[in-house]
Scaffold this motif. Sequence first.
Motif, mmCIF file in Angstrom:
data_model
loop_
_atom_site.group_PDB
_atom_site.id
_atom_site.type_symbol
_atom_site.label_atom_id
_atom_site.label_comp_id
_atom_site.label_asym_id
_atom_site.label_seq_id
_atom_site.Cartn_x
_atom_site.Cartn_y
_atom_site.Cartn_z
ATOM 1 N N ALA A 153 0.801 -1.292 -0.050
ATOM 2 C CA ALA A 153 -0.016 0.240 -0.038
ATOM 3 C C ALA A 153 0.783 1.032 -0.198
ATOM 4 O O ALA A 153 0.433 2.320 -0.660
ATOM 5 C CB ALA A 153 -0.698 -0.057 1.228
ATOM 6 N N ALA A 154 1.788 1.332 0.812
ATOM 7 C CA ALA A 154 2.991 2.440 0.877
ATOM 8 C C ALA A 154 3.399 2.702 -0.456
ATOM 9 O O ALA A 154 3.673 3.958 -1.013
ATOM 10 C CB ALA A 154 3.896 2.123 1.744
ATOM 11 N N ARG A 155 3.748 1.706 -1.308
ATOM 12 C CA ARG A 155 4.140 1.912 -2.794
ATOM 13 C C ARG A 155 3.233 1.974 -3.874
ATOM 14 O O ARG A 155 3.496 1.819 -4.908
ATOM 15 C CB ARG A 155 5.401 0.707 -2.817
ATOM 16 N N GLY A 156 1.950 1.854 -3.701
ATOM 17 C CA GLY A 156 0.771 1.901 -4.513
ATOM 18 C C GLY A 156 0.890 0.712 -5.424
ATOM 19 O O GLY A 156 0.547 0.704 -6.450
ATOM 20 N N ILE A 157 1.248 -0.502 -4.884
ATOM 21 C CA ILE A 157 1.454 -1.706 -5.551
ATOM 22 C C ILE A 157 -0.083 -2.664 -5.276
ATOM 23 O O ILE A 157 -0.317 -2.700 -4.016
ATOM 24 C CB ILE A 157 2.304 -2.499 -5.258
ATOM 25 N N ARG A 158 -0.693 -3.132 -6.202
ATOM 26 C CA ARG A 158 -1.877 -3.924 -6.197
ATOM 27 C C ARG A 158 -1.618 -5.386 -5.874
ATOM 28 O O ARG A 158 -0.763 -5.911 -6.756
ATOM 29 C CB ARG A 158 -2.785 -3.633 -7.272
ATOM 30 N N LEU A 159 -1.988 -5.921 -4.681
ATOM 31 C CA LEU A 159 -1.857 -7.388 -4.629
ATOM 32 C C LEU A 159 -3.325 -7.955 -4.939
ATOM 33 O O LEU A 159 -4.342 -7.711 -4.532
ATOM 34 C CB LEU A 159 -1.565 -7.453 -3.013
ATOM 35 N N VAL A 160 -3.094 -9.032 -5.850
ATOM 36 C CA VAL A 160 -4.437 -9.715 -6.478
ATOM 37 C C VAL A 160 -4.285 -11.174 -6.194
ATOM 38 O O VAL A 160 -3.199 -11.615 -6.584
ATOM 39 C CB VAL A 160 -4.384 -9.491 -8.010
ATOM 40 N N ALA A 161 -5.055 -11.578 -5.604
ATOM 41 C CA ALA A 161 -5.156 -13.052 -5.244
ATOM 42 C C ALA A 161 -6.534 -13.853 -5.869
ATOM 43 O O ALA A 161 -7.268 -13.178 -5.865
ATOM 44 C CB ALA A 161 -5.129 -13.324 -3.731
ATOM 45 N N ALA A 162 -6.121 -15.071 -6.188
ATOM 46 C CA ALA A 162 -7.337 -15.669 -6.720
ATOM 47 C C ALA A 162 -8.272 -15.944 -5.648
ATOM 48 O O ALA A 162 -7.885 -16.228 -4.586
ATOM 49 C CB ALA A 162 -6.873 -16.964 -7.348
ATOM 50 N N GLU A 163 -9.415 -15.984 -6.089
ATOM 51 C CA GLU A 163 -10.709 -16.040 -4.994
ATOM 52 C C GLU A 163 -10.816 -17.503 -4.780
ATOM 53 O O GLU A 163 -11.349 -17.960 -3.501
ATOM 54 C CB GLU A 163 -11.910 -15.426 -5.457
ATOM 55 N N SER A 164 -10.410 -18.491 -5.555
ATOM 56 C CA SER A 164 -10.668 -19.859 -5.337
ATOM 57 C C SER A 164 -9.473 -20.792 -5.895
ATOM 58 O O SER A 164 -8.581 -20.100 -6.412
ATOM 59 C CB SER A 164 -12.014 -20.346 -5.733
#
Length: 343
Positions: A206-217
């Motif tokens: 969040a501090a570096r503006g990076i999106r963390l995307v994880a699969a929902e299943s």
Amino acid sequence: MRDLLLIFALALGAALVVGAAGALLLRRLRRASITVHLYVLLATTVLAVVGGVVVVAEEMFLSRHDLEVVLITVAAAAAVSVAIGGHSGRRLAAAAVWADQARQRERQLEKGRRDLVAWVSHDLRTPLAGLRAMAEALEDGVVHDPETVGDYHRRIRVETDRMTRLVDDLFELSRINAGALRLSLTAVPLGEVVSDALASTAPLAAARGIRLVAAESGWPTVVASEPELARVVGNLLLNAVRYTPEDGTVRIEAGRERDAAWLAVTDTCGGIPTADLPRLFDVAFRGEPARTPGQAGGGGSASGGLGLAIVHGLVEAHGGRVDVANIGGGCRFVVRLTAAAPA
């Protein structure tokens, strides 16, 4: 006496002819394997003896039956000589190659140890110098206002945490290399481990503006030791966030293929130089730009270049495999472990 000299000359001439042919053949096969060279050398030696015996036997005017007996005897001795010599020679050649490889590995390990000491010393020197400067400033009363004092205290804590992580990494790596790692394997839901790792990495992302995307299943259950598996996932996520530019994306997903489960962490770091890919999991290797503090986001230099080496060691301790490859605009780390049997 003259007869003996004549016999010697005839045998020598035949042996020289065979030896010259063998030397020419060895020259033509100079790029062949050591095993081929060994058998050519043995055959040349044996045929030189056989040629000398045959020439001398012909000149002695032996009967056809006696000549056949001599040739059969020599052929049997030659076959045994080639077989035993080839077997022993291959063992000696293999031992020589193994010894050379062992020396090369030892030199590589020694170089790795020297590099590790140099890089860790470099990584410790900078925060220690900063800690000393801030401690002296507080001790001498150079700073007075509460805001600056509070900032110094915060920075002292941050630098202390960085050095603590570095020491923890060194201890973990020493356990792996010494074979002292003891795993307690159980069925571990991979989704829960990933969820905890994402929560730990989220503030830096969040501090570096990076999106963390994880699969929902699709999160499988794996056979692993949960603390070590958590370290693997955490190190991969932290490495991806550190080297992904601001406003980039780090994606984590998993799946199952027959009896194996896989976990993939993909980032948008721009890719890794092809020459660096084979060395990425080496101890203390971080690539040339990463050796300068501040090049990697989030204080990447505090890792000492040990994070991926620890990932590699822990995954192998689980009987798994970790690979890395460049994809469009970034790189992808894939960990493969044994999947737990369905309940």
